[in-house]
Design a protein around this motif. Sequence first.
Motif, short mmCIF file in Angstrom:
data_model
loop_
_atom_site.label_atom_id
_atom_site.label_comp_id
_atom_site.label_asym_id
_atom_site.label_seq_id
_atom_site.Cartn_x
_atom_site.Cartn_y
_atom_site.Cartn_z
N THR A 49 0.83 -1.20 0.00
CA THR A 49 0.00 0.00 0.00
C THR A 49 0.87 1.25 0.00
N ALA A 50 1.93 1.23 0.79
CA ALA A 50 2.83 2.38 0.82
C ALA A 50 3.45 2.63 -0.55
N ALA A 51 3.79 1.57 -1.27
CA ALA A 51 4.36 1.74 -2.61
C ALA A 51 3.37 2.41 -3.55
N VAL A 52 2.10 2.05 -3.44
CA VAL A 52 1.06 2.69 -4.26
C VAL A 52 0.95 4.18 -3.90
N LEU A 53 0.93 4.47 -2.59
CA LEU A 53 0.79 5.85 -2.16
C LEU A 53 2.02 6.69 -2.53
N VAL A 54 3.20 6.10 -2.38
CA VAL A 54 4.41 6.82 -2.79
C VAL A 54 4.42 6.99 -4.30
N GLY A 55 3.92 5.98 -5.03
CA GLY A 55 3.79 6.14 -6.47
C GLY A 55 2.87 7.28 -6.84
N ALA A 56 1.77 7.41 -6.12
CA ALA A 56 0.86 8.54 -6.34
C ALA A 56 1.55 9.85 -5.99
N TYR A 57 2.29 9.83 -4.88
CA TYR A 57 3.03 11.03 -4.47
C TYR A 57 3.99 11.46 -5.56
N LYS A 58 4.79 10.52 -6.08
CA LYS A 58 5.78 10.86 -7.09
C LYS A 58 5.12 11.23 -8.42
N THR A 59 3.99 10.60 -8.73
CA THR A 59 3.28 10.94 -9.96
C THR A 59 2.81 12.38 -9.94
N PHE A 60 2.14 12.77 -8.87
CA PHE A 60 1.59 14.13 -8.81
C PHE A 60 2.68 15.15 -8.50
N GLN A 61 3.66 14.77 -7.70
CA GLN A 61 4.80 15.65 -7.46
C GLN A 61 5.52 15.97 -8.77
N SER A 62 5.72 14.94 -9.58
CA SER A 62 6.42 15.12 -10.85
C SER A 62 5.57 15.88 -11.86
N THR A 63 4.26 15.66 -11.83
CA THR A 63 3.38 16.41 -12.72
C THR A 63 3.46 17.90 -12.41
N GLY A 64 3.39 18.24 -11.13
CA GLY A 64 3.51 19.65 -10.74
C GLY A 64 4.88 20.20 -11.09
N GLY A 65 5.93 19.40 -10.85
CA GLY A 65 7.28 19.86 -11.18
C GLY A 65 7.48 20.05 -12.67
N ALA A 66 6.95 19.12 -13.48
CA ALA A 66 7.08 19.24 -14.93
C ALA A 66 6.38 20.50 -15.43
N MET A 67 5.20 20.76 -14.91
CA MET A 67 4.50 21.98 -15.28
C MET A 67 5.33 23.22 -14.94
N ALA A 68 5.91 23.23 -13.73
CA ALA A 68 6.68 24.39 -13.30
C ALA A 68 7.95 24.56 -14.12
N TRP A 69 8.64 23.45 -14.42
CA TRP A 69 9.87 23.55 -15.23
C TRP A 69 9.55 23.99 -16.65
#
Length: 474
Positions: free
Chosen positions: A391-411
Amino acid sequence: MSNETVEEGRVAAGTEHNDNRSTLYKIWTNSWFQIILISFICFCCPGMYNALSGLGGSGQVDQTVAANANVALLACTAGTALFVVGPIFDRVGPRVCLLLGGWTYALYSGSLLCFNATNNGGFVIGSGAILGVGASFLWVAQGAIMTTYVPESQKGRAIAAFWIIFNLGGGVGSLASFGLNFKSTTGTVSDATYIALLIIMAFGWALGTLICPPSYVRVAQMEVTPESEKNFRQILRHSLQTICNWRVLCMLPLFFSANVFYSYQQNAVNGMNFNIRTRSLNGSLYWIAQMIGGLVMGLILDVPGVSRPNRARIAWAFLFVTGMAIWGGGYKFQVWSDLRLEQGLKQDIDYTDADISVGPMFLYIFYGAYDALWQSFCYWLVGAQSNSPATAAVLVGAYKTFQSTGGAMAWRINAMEKPAMTQFAMNWGLCMGSLVVAIPTVLAITLTSDKETLAVNEKDFPAPEEPRAEVAKT
């Protein structure tokens, strides 16, 4: 000498060998040994990457190539972390994930070394995309280890320990760059900087062979997925059920904003205002401040005598108040910086010029500390949802997915050369707004996650089997 004496000697030697092996095994499977190990792996790989990116434009005068490489990196991370790497993690475990992902950091450093000689921007951007996939594997494994390999009462301390060691990598790497580029007048870091970082990253990748599977770690509250449940159909269903929960949905804006300010801080603040050696020094101070920020948040989240729900609320309030104060100071700086740029003053501030360098450098330090406060809180919220590595891997995957989406938009916005004040306003608004959206999840934190906080269909996901005798809980 009699045969009996010889046999007794062999038995004694074998017993001693088994005892030694047992001691090494216990050390290897100790939860804190694994936490320190994953921290040093991240010290070597993403820690050195952070030292590089913190220089502004990854140490290049032309920041556009590095910004586009970051867009490619974050887009690939966003596309793979949740529904690709998360399910793979549950099948193959953290060690394989780290070995699949760790080498890509060295590749990226090598591409920048090549860029210094050939000006091949396409290779840098392509390496950034490959690193994005590799980073998904590394960070999903890291997050699952950090949030589930220790008891609930120690999760704040585990996050703090990780954040200190991990960001020591960025601090040491930036200090090394500061020394190597102390007399540089070119605005671009030396080849020796990229070579040194490449070697350290490769060593971190090799350390991944020492990570042990979740079923071997001696933690009483850990919920290990039984082998009978490790098929992709059930894993994907589990992933969907985990994400489609209102507690997780309220955290997604928090995840989206977790890296959204990097492009502004590293390129617009550090990259556009300071010379190369001061940018290196600022990068070191930024990551050292992250060590302090991670320690502070870890202490808040594990403070004795306070219930877990109250610790969550105190941490949220602290994050909101400090955010308003730091971003408020950032607004004043950006107004001042815009006036200087209008006068043609660019990349000229040196740390020796105390009259104009002290205030901006301290602001950059506080930006670093706030990043650690933010991400430590996010990881703790993830760990508060479940004690299951799957479950933690899924949640961390969600964290990295949305974190990276926000970062990609900003970059991408940074690469399009949008005004720095526009980037600043976007970052401040997203951070404070996402904290408000996360309030329902913070208020719903329970006293324990012995049984998963997230609602899961028991028919599809029965309780895990009892651990084997050799890995019995201690």
